[in-house]
Design a protein around this motif. Structure first.
Motif, PDB file in Angstrom:
ATOM      1  N   SER A 213     -16.617  -9.564  55.442  1.00  0.00           N
ATOM      2  CA  SER A 213     -16.724  -8.010  55.518  1.00  0.00           C
ATOM      3  C   SER A 213     -15.386  -7.500  56.051  1.00  0.00           C
ATOM      4  O   SER A 213     -15.201  -6.413  55.458  1.00  0.00           O
ATOM      5  CB  SER A 213     -18.262  -7.578  56.293  1.00  0.00           C
ATOM      6  OG  SER A 213     -19.005  -7.909  55.563  1.00  0.00           O
ATOM      7  N   PHE A 214     -14.751  -7.965  57.140  1.00  0.00           N
ATOM      8  CA  PHE A 214     -13.551  -7.487  57.453  1.00  0.00           C
ATOM      9  C   PHE A 214     -12.612  -7.400  56.536  1.00  0.00           C
ATOM     10  O   PHE A 214     -11.721  -6.527  56.350  1.00  0.00           O
ATOM     11  CB  PHE A 214     -13.155  -7.975  58.762  1.00  0.00           C
ATOM     12  CG  PHE A 214     -11.974  -7.509  59.496  1.00  0.00           C
ATOM     13  CD1 PHE A 214     -11.937  -6.081  59.957  1.00  0.00           C
ATOM     14  CD2 PHE A 214     -10.862  -8.042  59.560  1.00  0.00           C
ATOM     15  CE1 PHE A 214     -10.754  -5.543  60.712  1.00  0.00           C
ATOM     16  CE2 PHE A 214      -9.940  -7.485  60.191  1.00  0.00           C
ATOM     17  CZ  PHE A 214      -9.749  -6.208  60.564  1.00  0.00           C
ATOM     18  N   SER A 215     -12.565  -8.659  55.757  1.00  0.00           N
ATOM     19  CA  SER A 215     -11.688  -8.693  54.408  1.00  0.00           C
ATOM     20  C   SER A 215     -11.924  -7.734  53.529  1.00  0.00           C
ATOM     21  O   SER A 215     -10.954  -6.969  53.116  1.00  0.00           O
ATOM     22  CB  SER A 215     -11.750  -9.982  53.984  1.00  0.00           C
ATOM     23  OG  SER A 215     -11.261 -11.299  55.041  1.00  0.00           O
ATOM     24  N   ILE A 216     -13.003  -7.341  53.202  1.00  0.00           N
ATOM     25  CA  ILE A 216     -13.286  -6.450  52.287  1.00  0.00           C
ATOM     26  C   ILE A 216     -13.100  -5.067  52.740  1.00  0.00           C
ATOM     27  O   ILE A 216     -12.558  -4.310  52.036  1.00  0.00           O
ATOM     28  CB  ILE A 216     -14.937  -6.368  52.008  1.00  0.00           C
ATOM     29  CG1 ILE A 216     -15.451  -7.364  51.097  1.00  0.00           C
ATOM     30  CG2 ILE A 216     -15.451  -4.945  51.163  1.00  0.00           C
ATOM     31  CD1 ILE A 216     -16.822  -7.703  51.002  1.00  0.00           C
ATOM     32  N   LEU A 217     -13.314  -4.714  54.140  1.00  0.00           N
ATOM     33  CA  LEU A 217     -12.868  -3.386  54.658  1.00  0.00           C
ATOM     34  C   LEU A 217     -11.142  -3.333  54.522  1.00  0.00           C
ATOM     35  O   LEU A 217     -10.754  -2.252  54.028  1.00  0.00           O
ATOM     36  CB  LEU A 217     -12.989  -3.422  56.131  1.00  0.00           C
ATOM     37  CG  LEU A 217     -13.049  -2.169  56.846  1.00  0.00           C
ATOM     38  CD1 LEU A 217     -13.796  -1.060  56.471  1.00  0.00           C
ATOM     39  CD2 LEU A 217     -12.902  -2.252  58.330  1.00  0.00           C
ATOM     40  N   LEU A 218     -10.499  -4.465  54.891  1.00  0.00           N
ATOM     41  CA  LEU A 218      -9.143  -4.149  54.540  1.00  0.00           C
ATOM     42  C   LEU A 218      -8.594  -4.236  53.281  1.00  0.00           C
ATOM     43  O   LEU A 218      -7.678  -3.465  52.742  1.00  0.00           O
ATOM     44  CB  LEU A 218      -8.426  -5.536  55.286  1.00  0.00           C
ATOM     45  CG  LEU A 218      -8.428  -5.650  56.833  1.00  0.00           C
ATOM     46  CD1 LEU A 218      -8.053  -7.241  57.227  1.00  0.00           C
ATOM     47  CD2 LEU A 218      -7.791  -4.605  57.479  1.00  0.00           C
ATOM     48  N   TYR A 219      -9.254  -4.818  52.136  1.00  0.00           N
ATOM     49  CA  TYR A 219      -8.884  -4.715  50.772  1.00  0.00           C
ATOM     50  C   TYR A 219      -9.170  -3.373  50.434  1.00  0.00           C
ATOM     51  O   TYR A 219      -8.411  -2.707  49.470  1.00  0.00           O
ATOM     52  CB  TYR A 219      -9.820  -5.606  49.855  1.00  0.00           C
ATOM     53  CG  TYR A 219      -9.270  -7.239  49.884  1.00  0.00           C
ATOM     54  CD1 TYR A 219      -7.949  -7.350  49.415  1.00  0.00           C
ATOM     55  CD2 TYR A 219      -9.823  -8.240  50.433  1.00  0.00           C
ATOM     56  CE1 TYR A 219      -7.407  -8.704  49.457  1.00  0.00           C
ATOM     57  CE2 TYR A 219      -9.412  -9.424  50.429  1.00  0.00           C
ATOM     58  CZ  TYR A 219      -8.031  -9.779  50.014  1.00  0.00           C
ATOM     59  OH  TYR A 219      -7.461 -10.939  49.852  1.00  0.00           O
ATOM     60  N   LYS A 220     -10.134  -2.710  50.743  1.00  0.00           N
ATOM     61  CA  LYS A 220     -10.354  -0.911  50.459  1.00  0.00           C
ATOM     62  C   LYS A 220      -9.536  -0.372  51.037  1.00  0.00           C
ATOM     63  O   LYS A 220      -9.163   0.467  50.404  1.00  0.00           O
ATOM     64  CB  LYS A 220     -12.032  -0.829  50.773  1.00  0.00           C
ATOM     65  CG  LYS A 220     -13.038  -1.360  50.146  1.00  0.00           C
ATOM     66  CD  LYS A 220     -14.340  -1.108  50.466  1.00  0.00           C
ATOM     67  CE  LYS A 220     -14.752   0.520  49.846  1.00  0.00           C
ATOM     68  NZ  LYS A 220     -16.058   0.795  50.348  1.00  0.00           N
ATOM     69  N   HIS A 221      -9.194  -0.710  52.310  1.00  0.00           N
ATOM     70  CA  HIS A 221      -8.625   0.639  53.086  1.00  0.00           C
ATOM     71  C   HIS A 221      -7.012   0.426  53.562  1.00  0.00           C
ATOM     72  O   HIS A 221      -6.560   1.361  53.939  1.00  0.00           O
ATOM     73  CB  HIS A 221      -9.402   1.141  54.461  1.00  0.00           C
ATOM     74  CG  HIS A 221     -10.859   1.661  53.863  1.00  0.00           C
ATOM     75  ND1 HIS A 221     -10.977   2.760  53.041  1.00  0.00           N
ATOM     76  CD2 HIS A 221     -12.241   1.158  53.776  1.00  0.00           C
ATOM     77  CE1 HIS A 221     -12.290   2.957  52.741  1.00  0.00           C
ATOM     78  NE2 HIS A 221     -12.783   1.959  53.259  1.00  0.00           N
ATOM     79  N   ALA A 222      -6.692  -0.994  53.803  1.00  0.00           N
ATOM     80  CA  ALA A 222      -5.433  -1.061  54.389  1.00  0.00           C
ATOM     81  C   ALA A 222      -4.122  -1.172  53.438  1.00  0.00           C
ATOM     82  O   ALA A 222      -4.323  -1.188  52.182  1.00  0.00           O
ATOM     83  CB  ALA A 222      -5.683  -2.402  55.144  1.00  0.00           C
ATOM     84  N   LYS A 223      -3.042  -0.921  54.060  1.00  0.00           N
ATOM     85  CA  LYS A 223      -1.797  -1.258  53.413  1.00  0.00           C
ATOM     86  C   LYS A 223      -1.561  -2.727  53.420  1.00  0.00           C
ATOM     87  O   LYS A 223      -1.840  -3.257  54.595  1.00  0.00           O
ATOM     88  CB  LYS A 223      -0.547  -0.261  54.042  1.00  0.00           C
ATOM     89  CG  LYS A 223      -0.709   0.978  53.609  1.00  0.00           C
ATOM     90  CD  LYS A 223       0.499   1.865  54.315  1.00  0.00           C
ATOM     91  CE  LYS A 223       0.085   3.421  54.212  1.00  0.00           C
ATOM     92  NZ  LYS A 223       1.170   4.211  54.856  1.00  0.00           N
TER      93      LYS A 223
END
Length: 136
Positions: A82-92
Motif C-alpha cells: 500500500s505504501f508503494s501504491i501511495l508513492l506511485y500515485k503521488h510521489a516524484k
C-alpha cells in the motif's frame, strides 16, 4: 511542533468524519489499497483539491492489526504494497522511492531476524510494482 493554526496533512481513517461533497469531489477510499495507507491517499487528494483537514475533541479507540493479526509476513506485505501504491500515485520519482522504502523496511526486518516479514516487504513491493492483487 505543530500549532493549532498549522494546516494538517493527514488524519487517520479510524477517526475521520467527512463531508459528502468532499467525497463526491475527490472520490472515496481507493480500493486498490485494500489495507493500510488508504487514509493518507484520501487526505492527499482532499488537500490537493483545496479541502482543509481539521480535528475536533474526541476520544477514539482503534484496535490495530486486527485484519492481519500476528502474521508478520502478511502485515509487512500489505503495509509495503500500500505504501508503494501511495508513492506511485503521488510521489516524484516513485519507482526510486518505492525501491528505497522497500529496501529500508526489508533491511530493518532482517536486522531483527524476521525473515518472513522481510519476505512480505519484498512481495508487497513487487505486487504493487506489477499491479497484481494476490497476497502471499
Amino acid at each position: 511542533a505543530q500549532s493549532e493554526q498549522d494546516p494538517l496533512d493527514f488524519l487517520t481513517g479510524a477517526c475521520m468524519l467527512l463531508r459528502m461533497e468532499a467525497l463526491e469531489e475527490v472520490g472515496f477510499f481507493d480500493e486498490n489499497f485494500f489495507l493500510y495507507w488508504e487514509d493518507a491517499d484520501l487526505c492527499i487528494r482532499l488537500t490537493k483539491a483545496g479541502w482543509q483537514l481539521a480535528v475536533a475533541p474526541a476520544h477514539i479507540i482503534h484496535t490495530g492489526s486486527v485484519s492481519t493479526g500476528k502474521n508478520q509476513k502478511l502485515r509487512s506485505f500489505h503495509i509495503t504494497r500500500s505504501f508503494s501504491i501511495l508513492l506511485y500515485k503521488h510521489a516524484k520519482w516513485p519507482s526510486l522511492k518505492c525501491l528505497s522504502a522497500m529496501l529500508y523496511q526489508t533491511a530493518g526486518k532482517l536486522m531483527h531476524r524476521n525473515r518472513q516479514a522481510a519476505l512480505g516487504c519484498i512481495q508487497g513491493w513487487n505486487n504493487a510494482r506489477t499491479r497484481t492483487r494476490s497476497a502471499p
